[in-house]
Design a protein around this motif. Structure first.
Motif, short mmCIF file in Angstrom:
data_model
loop_
_atom_site.label_atom_id
_atom_site.label_comp_id
_atom_site.label_asym_id
_atom_site.label_seq_id
_atom_site.Cartn_x
_atom_site.Cartn_y
_atom_site.Cartn_z
N GLY A 3 0.76 -1.22 0.00
CA GLY A 3 0.00 0.00 0.00
C GLY A 3 0.79 1.28 0.00
O GLY A 3 0.38 2.22 0.65
N PHE A 4 1.90 1.34 -0.70
CA PHE A 4 2.66 2.58 -0.74
C PHE A 4 2.51 3.25 -2.10
O PHE A 4 2.26 2.58 -3.10
N VAL A 5 2.64 4.56 -2.11
CA VAL A 5 2.53 5.34 -3.34
C VAL A 5 3.79 6.18 -3.48
O VAL A 5 4.19 6.88 -2.55
N LEU A 6 4.40 6.11 -4.64
CA LEU A 6 5.61 6.89 -4.92
C LEU A 6 5.23 8.16 -5.68
O LEU A 6 4.30 8.14 -6.49
N THR A 7 5.96 9.23 -5.43
CA THR A 7 5.79 10.44 -6.23
C THR A 7 6.33 10.16 -7.62
O THR A 7 7.07 9.19 -7.84
N ALA A 44 11.66 6.60 -1.13
CA ALA A 44 10.97 5.47 -1.76
C ALA A 44 11.21 4.19 -0.96
O ALA A 44 10.29 3.40 -0.72
N ARG A 45 12.45 3.99 -0.52
CA ARG A 45 12.80 2.81 0.27
C ARG A 45 12.00 2.79 1.58
O ARG A 45 11.43 1.75 1.94
N ILE A 46 11.90 3.92 2.24
CA ILE A 46 11.15 4.00 3.50
C ILE A 46 9.66 3.73 3.25
O ILE A 46 9.02 2.97 3.98
N LYS A 47 9.10 4.34 2.22
CA LYS A 47 7.68 4.12 1.90
C LYS A 47 7.39 2.65 1.64
O LYS A 47 6.34 2.13 2.02
N ALA A 65 4.06 -0.70 -8.02
CA ALA A 65 4.36 0.73 -7.99
C ALA A 65 5.12 1.14 -9.26
O ALA A 65 5.19 2.32 -9.58
N LEU A 66 5.67 0.16 -9.95
CA LEU A 66 6.29 0.33 -11.28
C LEU A 66 5.79 -0.81 -12.15
O LEU A 66 5.54 -1.91 -11.65
N PRO A 67 5.66 -0.56 -13.46
CA PRO A 67 5.28 -1.67 -14.34
C PRO A 67 6.39 -2.72 -14.38
O PRO A 67 7.57 -2.38 -14.28
N LEU A 68 6.00 -3.97 -14.50
CA LEU A 68 6.98 -5.05 -14.59
C LEU A 68 7.83 -4.89 -15.84
O LEU A 68 7.33 -4.43 -16.88
N PRO A 69 9.09 -5.31 -15.78
CA PRO A 69 9.91 -5.27 -16.99
C PRO A 69 9.36 -6.26 -18.01
O PRO A 69 8.73 -7.25 -17.64
N ASP A 70 9.62 -5.99 -19.28
CA ASP A 70 9.19 -6.91 -20.32
C ASP A 70 9.85 -8.27 -20.11
O ASP A 70 11.04 -8.33 -19.78
N PRO A 71 9.10 -9.35 -20.31
CA PRO A 71 9.69 -10.68 -20.13
C PRO A 71 10.81 -10.92 -21.14
O PRO A 71 10.74 -10.48 -22.28
N GLU A 72 11.84 -11.61 -20.68
CA GLU A 72 12.96 -11.98 -21.54
C GLU A 72 13.19 -13.47 -21.43
O GLU A 72 13.02 -14.04 -20.35
#
Length: 139
Positions: A3-7, A44-47, A65-72
């Motif tokens: 449940g964290f939100v990054l700026t 970000a680490r603390i959040k 909180a970030l999109p997953l990297p494209d599968p490789e």
């Protein structure tokens, strides 16, 4: 960790860290000082409730909180020890803590992680965790 939100700025610097860029390079790309970039990463680490950079990368992917990297596709074998080591690094364990959990010496653990980082072409443990997501070694 949930449940964290990054700026937007935190998200940007974490995304750059995930692809293996140095603090200096990130600072150049976002037009801020290295100290400001470090501050954004620390917030970000603390959040995220993360203990280190590798743990932060794992958390931002795990909690979207970030999109997953494209599968490789993976073009190299990964031993059971390397897989478990990667999971422990992603969970925020130190080298000594992970070695203790795996019941191996700290030197053995570091050697396994170094080999895996080389295979994964990762610049840091944080980058290795990101590559682990791209290679679908982590979830």
């Amino acid at each position: 960790m949930k449940g964290f939100v990054l700026t937007d700025r935190e998200r940007a610097v974490v995304a750059y860290q995930a692809i293996g860029l140095s603090i200096t390079r990130i600072a150049f790309l976002v037009g801020r000082s290295r100290e400001t970039v470090r501050d954004h990463l620390e917030r970000a680490r603390i959040k995220a409730g993360a203990s280190n950079a590798a743990h932060l990368i794992h958390a931002v992917y795990r909690f979207q909180a970030l999109p997953l990297p494209d599968p490789e596709p993976r073009t190299f074998p990964v031993t059971v020890e390397q897989q478990r080591g990667l999971e422990l690094v992603a969970q925020g364990c130190t080298g000594r803590g992970a070695a203790q959990r795996l019941d191996i010496s700290h030197g053995q653990f570091e050697a396994e992680i170094r080999r895996l980082r080389t295979l994964m072409k990762a610049n840091s443990r944080a980058h290795m965790v990101s590559r682990g997501w791209a290679l679908r070694l982590l979830e």
